[in-house]
Write a protein that holds these residues in place. Sequence first.
Motif, PDB file in Angstrom:
ATOM      1  N   ALA A 124      -1.703  13.047   2.147  1.00  0.00           N
ATOM      2  CA  ALA A 124      -2.826  12.118   2.025  1.00  0.00           C
ATOM      3  C   ALA A 124      -3.633  12.072   3.320  1.00  0.00           C
ATOM      4  O   ALA A 124      -4.762  11.575   3.328  1.00  0.00           O
ATOM      5  CB  ALA A 124      -2.308  10.727   1.686  1.00  0.00           C
ATOM      6  N   ALA A 125      -3.047  12.597   4.398  1.00  0.00           N
ATOM      7  CA  ALA A 125      -3.784  12.639   5.672  1.00  0.00           C
ATOM      8  C   ALA A 125      -5.056  13.480   5.567  1.00  0.00           C
ATOM      9  O   ALA A 125      -5.946  13.353   6.407  1.00  0.00           O
ATOM     10  CB  ALA A 125      -2.883  13.194   6.774  1.00  0.00           C
ATOM     11  N   VAL A 126      -5.192  14.314   4.535  1.00  0.00           N
ATOM     12  CA  VAL A 126      -6.437  15.083   4.384  1.00  0.00           C
ATOM     13  C   VAL A 126      -7.613  14.158   4.089  1.00  0.00           C
ATOM     14  O   VAL A 126      -8.761  14.527   4.332  1.00  0.00           O
ATOM     15  CB  VAL A 126      -6.354  16.181   3.287  1.00  0.00           C
ATOM     16  CG1 VAL A 126      -5.249  17.178   3.594  1.00  0.00           C
ATOM     17  CG2 VAL A 126      -6.199  15.577   1.898  1.00  0.00           C
ATOM     18  N   PHE A 175       1.670  10.868  -0.462  1.00  0.00           N
ATOM     19  CA  PHE A 175       1.287   9.595   0.144  1.00  0.00           C
ATOM     20  C   PHE A 175       2.472   9.118   0.996  1.00  0.00           C
ATOM     21  O   PHE A 175       3.082   9.929   1.677  1.00  0.00           O
ATOM     22  CB  PHE A 175       0.776   8.630  -0.941  1.00  0.00           C
ATOM     23  CG  PHE A 175      -0.678   8.935  -1.267  1.00  0.00           C
ATOM     24  CD1 PHE A 175      -1.031  10.132  -1.865  1.00  0.00           C
ATOM     25  CD2 PHE A 175      -1.693   8.073  -0.884  1.00  0.00           C
ATOM     26  CE1 PHE A 175      -2.371  10.463  -2.088  1.00  0.00           C
ATOM     27  CE2 PHE A 175      -3.031   8.384  -1.124  1.00  0.00           C
ATOM     28  CZ  PHE A 175      -3.372   9.580  -1.718  1.00  0.00           C
ATOM     29  N   ASN A 176       2.801   7.860   1.024  1.00  0.00           N
ATOM     30  CA  ASN A 176       3.844   7.391   1.966  1.00  0.00           C
ATOM     31  C   ASN A 176       5.225   7.538   1.346  1.00  0.00           C
ATOM     32  O   ASN A 176       5.543   6.842   0.381  1.00  0.00           O
ATOM     33  CB  ASN A 176       3.561   5.949   2.366  1.00  0.00           C
ATOM     34  CG  ASN A 176       2.328   5.857   3.245  1.00  0.00           C
ATOM     35  OD1 ASN A 176       1.227   6.171   2.804  1.00  0.00           O
ATOM     36  ND2 ASN A 176       2.512   5.462   4.484  1.00  0.00           N
ATOM     37  N   VAL A 177       6.004   8.409   1.905  1.00  0.00           N
ATOM     38  CA  VAL A 177       7.295   8.787   1.319  1.00  0.00           C
ATOM     39  C   VAL A 177       8.418   8.006   1.998  1.00  0.00           C
ATOM     40  O   VAL A 177       8.451   7.918   3.238  1.00  0.00           O
ATOM     41  CB  VAL A 177       7.531  10.298   1.503  1.00  0.00           C
ATOM     42  CG1 VAL A 177       8.800  10.718   0.771  1.00  0.00           C
ATOM     43  CG2 VAL A 177       6.322  11.099   1.031  1.00  0.00           C
ATOM     44  N   ASN A 192       8.205   6.330  10.477  1.00  0.00           N
ATOM     45  CA  ASN A 192       7.350   5.628   9.525  1.00  0.00           C
ATOM     46  C   ASN A 192       7.843   4.190   9.325  1.00  0.00           C
ATOM     47  O   ASN A 192       8.938   3.839   9.759  1.00  0.00           O
ATOM     48  CB  ASN A 192       7.326   6.371   8.180  1.00  0.00           C
ATOM     49  CG  ASN A 192       6.656   7.731   8.321  1.00  0.00           C
ATOM     50  OD1 ASN A 192       7.295   8.758   8.144  1.00  0.00           O
ATOM     51  ND2 ASN A 192       5.397   7.724   8.671  1.00  0.00           N
ATOM     52  N   LEU A 193       7.005   3.403   8.646  1.00  0.00           N
ATOM     53  CA  LEU A 193       7.244   1.960   8.558  1.00  0.00           C
ATOM     54  C   LEU A 193       8.689   1.595   8.196  1.00  0.00           C
ATOM     55  O   LEU A 193       9.322   0.796   8.899  1.00  0.00           O
ATOM     56  CB  LEU A 193       6.271   1.341   7.536  1.00  0.00           C
ATOM     57  CG  LEU A 193       6.454  -0.158   7.268  1.00  0.00           C
ATOM     58  CD1 LEU A 193       6.223  -0.975   8.534  1.00  0.00           C
ATOM     59  CD2 LEU A 193       5.511  -0.626   6.154  1.00  0.00           C
ATOM     60  N   VAL A 194       9.226   2.166   7.127  1.00  0.00           N
ATOM     61  CA  VAL A 194      10.539   1.701   6.648  1.00  0.00           C
ATOM     62  C   VAL A 194      11.625   1.956   7.686  1.00  0.00           C
ATOM     63  O   VAL A 194      12.397   1.049   8.030  1.00  0.00           O
ATOM     64  CB  VAL A 194      10.889   2.356   5.288  1.00  0.00           C
ATOM     65  CG1 VAL A 194      12.302   1.992   4.868  1.00  0.00           C
ATOM     66  CG2 VAL A 194       9.886   1.927   4.220  1.00  0.00           C
ATOM     67  N   VAL A 222      -2.529  -1.630   3.533  1.00  0.00           N
ATOM     68  CA  VAL A 222      -1.972  -1.344   2.204  1.00  0.00           C
ATOM     69  C   VAL A 222      -1.796   0.161   2.048  1.00  0.00           C
ATOM     70  O   VAL A 222      -2.710   0.932   2.348  1.00  0.00           O
ATOM     71  CB  VAL A 222      -2.901  -1.906   1.108  1.00  0.00           C
ATOM     72  CG1 VAL A 222      -2.449  -1.468  -0.274  1.00  0.00           C
ATOM     73  CG2 VAL A 222      -2.956  -3.436   1.197  1.00  0.00           C
ATOM     74  N   ARG A 223      -0.616   0.568   1.584  1.00  0.00           N
ATOM     75  CA  ARG A 223      -0.302   1.986   1.381  1.00  0.00           C
ATOM     76  C   ARG A 223       0.331   2.185   0.010  1.00  0.00           C
ATOM     77  O   ARG A 223       0.739   1.235  -0.653  1.00  0.00           O
ATOM     78  CB  ARG A 223       0.692   2.478   2.459  1.00  0.00           C
ATOM     79  CG  ARG A 223       0.146   2.474   3.872  1.00  0.00           C
ATOM     80  CD  ARG A 223      -0.914   3.543   4.067  1.00  0.00           C
ATOM     81  NE  ARG A 223      -1.419   3.545   5.437  1.00  0.00           N
ATOM     82  CZ  ARG A 223      -2.423   2.783   5.869  1.00  0.00           C
ATOM     83  NH1 ARG A 223      -3.028   1.955   5.042  1.00  0.00           N
ATOM     84  NH2 ARG A 223      -2.822   2.866   7.111  1.00  0.00           N
ATOM     85  N   ASP A 224       0.481   3.447  -0.336  1.00  0.00           N
ATOM     86  CA  ASP A 224       1.039   3.839  -1.627  1.00  0.00           C
ATOM     87  C   ASP A 224       2.382   4.523  -1.370  1.00  0.00           C
ATOM     88  O   ASP A 224       2.419   5.670  -0.911  1.00  0.00           O
ATOM     89  CB  ASP A 224       0.045   4.787  -2.305  1.00  0.00           C
ATOM     90  CG  ASP A 224       0.444   5.136  -3.729  1.00  0.00           C
ATOM     91  OD1 ASP A 224       1.647   5.056  -4.046  1.00  0.00           O
ATOM     92  OD2 ASP A 224      -0.455   5.507  -4.501  1.00  0.00           O
TER      93      ASP A 224
HETATM   94  C1  WQD Z   1       2.416   2.563   7.218  1.00  0.00           C
HETATM   95  C2  WQD Z   1       1.736   1.247   7.510  1.00  0.00           C
HETATM   96  C3  WQD Z   1       1.031   0.986   9.779  1.00  0.00           C
HETATM   97  C4  WQD Z   1       5.034   0.856  11.476  1.00  0.00           C
HETATM   98  C5  WQD Z   1       1.672   8.382   8.152  1.00  0.00           C
HETATM   99  C6  WQD Z   1       0.756   9.519   8.471  1.00  0.00           C
HETATM  100  C7  WQD Z   1       0.456  10.271   7.221  1.00  0.00           C
HETATM  101  C8  WQD Z   1       1.732  10.707   6.556  1.00  0.00           C
HETATM  102  C9  WQD Z   1       2.664   9.578   6.334  1.00  0.00           C
HETATM  103  C10 WQD Z   1       3.058  12.591   7.025  1.00  0.00           C
HETATM  104  C11 WQD Z   1       0.515   1.406   8.411  1.00  0.00           C
HETATM  105  C12 WQD Z   1       2.076  -0.028   9.432  1.00  0.00           C
HETATM  106  C13 WQD Z   1       3.950   0.960  10.643  1.00  0.00           C
HETATM  107  C14 WQD Z   1       5.352  -0.411  12.053  1.00  0.00           C
HETATM  108  C15 WQD Z   1       3.470  -1.356  10.918  1.00  0.00           C
HETATM  109  N1  WQD Z   1       2.346  11.668   7.382  1.00  0.00           N
HETATM  110  N2  WQD Z   1       3.176  -0.125  10.372  1.00  0.00           N
HETATM  111  N3  WQD Z   1       4.551  -1.466  11.744  1.00  0.00           N
HETATM  112  O1  WQD Z   1       0.306   5.760   8.931  1.00  0.00           O
HETATM  113  O2  WQD Z   1       0.310   5.278   6.450  1.00  0.00           O
HETATM  114  O3  WQD Z   1       1.014   7.492   7.264  1.00  0.00           O
HETATM  115  O4  WQD Z   1       2.862   8.866   7.537  1.00  0.00           O
HETATM  116  O5  WQD Z   1       3.631  13.427   6.869  1.00  0.00           O
HETATM  117  O6  WQD Z   1      -0.330  11.339   7.552  1.00  0.00           O
HETATM  118  O7  WQD Z   1      -0.439   9.015   9.012  1.00  0.00           O
HETATM  119  O8  WQD Z   1       2.507   5.608   7.622  1.00  0.00           O
HETATM  120  O9  WQD Z   1       4.678   4.555   7.893  1.00  0.00           O
HETATM  121  O10 WQD Z   1       3.324   5.056   9.964  1.00  0.00           O
HETATM  122  O11 WQD Z   1       2.592   3.255   8.438  1.00  0.00           O
HETATM  123  O12 WQD Z   1       2.775  -2.335  10.695  1.00  0.00           O
HETATM  124  O13 WQD Z   1       6.322  -0.575  12.815  1.00  0.00           O
HETATM  125  O14 WQD Z   1       2.641   0.427   8.223  1.00  0.00           O
HETATM  126  O15 WQD Z   1       0.033   0.404  10.578  1.00  0.00           O
HETATM  127  O16 WQD Z   1      -0.444   0.504   7.967  1.00  0.00           O
HETATM  128  P1  WQD Z   1       0.927   5.964   7.616  1.00  0.00           P
HETATM  129  P2  WQD Z   1       3.353   4.655   8.542  1.00  0.00           P
END
Ligand code: WQD
Length: 337
Positions: A124-126, A175-177, A192-194, A222-224
């Motif tokens: 989704a980064a594209v 998207f967000n895996v 990543n977030l989780v 908001v993410r998917d």
């Molecule tokens: C998700 C949301 C953060 C950490 C990234 C890459 C994308 C793809 C997947 C892959 C965002 C917020 C995060 C935290 C937070 N890459 N956050 N506190 O940025 O949507 O996508 O990973 O191969 O190209 O950009 O994912 O998990 O980093 O963040 O508030 O401690 O959580 O700001 O809104 P992201 P993420």
Amino acid sequence: MVLAVTIIVTGGAGYIGAHVVDALAAEGRDVVVVDDLSTASEARVGDHPLHRFDLAAPDATARLTQLLGDVRATGVVHLAAKKQVGESVARPEWYYRQNVGGLGAVLEAARAVGCDRLVFSSSAAVYGEPAGGVVDEDARPDPINPYGQTKLVGEWMIRAAARAWGLRQVSLRYFNVAGAGRPELGDPAVLNLVTLVLDRLERGEAPLVFGDDYPTPDGTCVRDYVHVADLAAAHVAALDYLERPAPAYDTFDVGAGQGVSVTQMLTAIASATGTSVLPQVVDRRPGDPAVLVATAARIRTELGWEPRRGLDDIVASAWSAWRAQREAGVEPIRPAR
Ligand code: WQD
């Protein structure tokens, strides 16, 4: 007699790749893994043959050509790549060499032996920061970092190969895996977030929220989110799609088609882990779009794929995998930012 179908999975020892290997094996495909183990673990590959080399190395085309021929590969699922956005901003030339160069080796080798099925791991980064935040595949790609650029270039490369020599190809834009198909296959990277939140909770630290003043219902991004086992199933569906006489599309968003805010994710994690540490709101992270969600309509109608696991499954499986890693003595990988 049923002829064996052998699929090469590059990056098959990695977090997502190992799930793809599982999914293909469950469908009766023979799987051969190519992985340099730079961010991956041999243990994830199980009994499948593993060939350890870097696809961006000078001899990669020759090695891969030999391998594809030896195992009579019918297709390649190409996941091996670098995927840290921040690192790609700091080291763009290396990202292009790894991600674009690595794919170049895959295409040269595939062409040399006539292996004409390819599923490419895109992102989704594209899309960059699309207006409105809800996208489909007709949205104009406009990546805002070198990582996303390398994925878009990859899509162009494989489409050009389709025109030049008949490669049958599909790009899956992840998207967000998150989550894990089984506890041994959890994401070891704290990127990543989780996993970032689980890591902080384990250390007794407050989870961080990168900004709560976005134009979204609760102010957080908001993410998917898609469960990694569902994502893996999409690769099997994509390979099947390539067997159709005239596939109509070559690009698919892989998302649940549902937006989840950072706050909603933190609530789900708190409930799964039984923790009640209040999150700490910090500054926005540069380059974060407020909303990035797929309609995910095309993949449902064309590939017949849909997510089977919801947010609770994603979080619960991520948490049990996190604990399993700790019990197995596996340290989380905390990448340099
Ligand atoms: C998700 C949301 C953060 C950490 C990234 C890459 C994308 C793809 C997947 C892959 C965002 C917020 C995060 C935290 C937070 N890459 N956050 N506190 O940025 O949507 O996508 O990973 O191969 O190209 O950009 O994912 O998990 O980093 O963040 O508030 O401690 O959580 O700001 O809104 P992201 P993420």
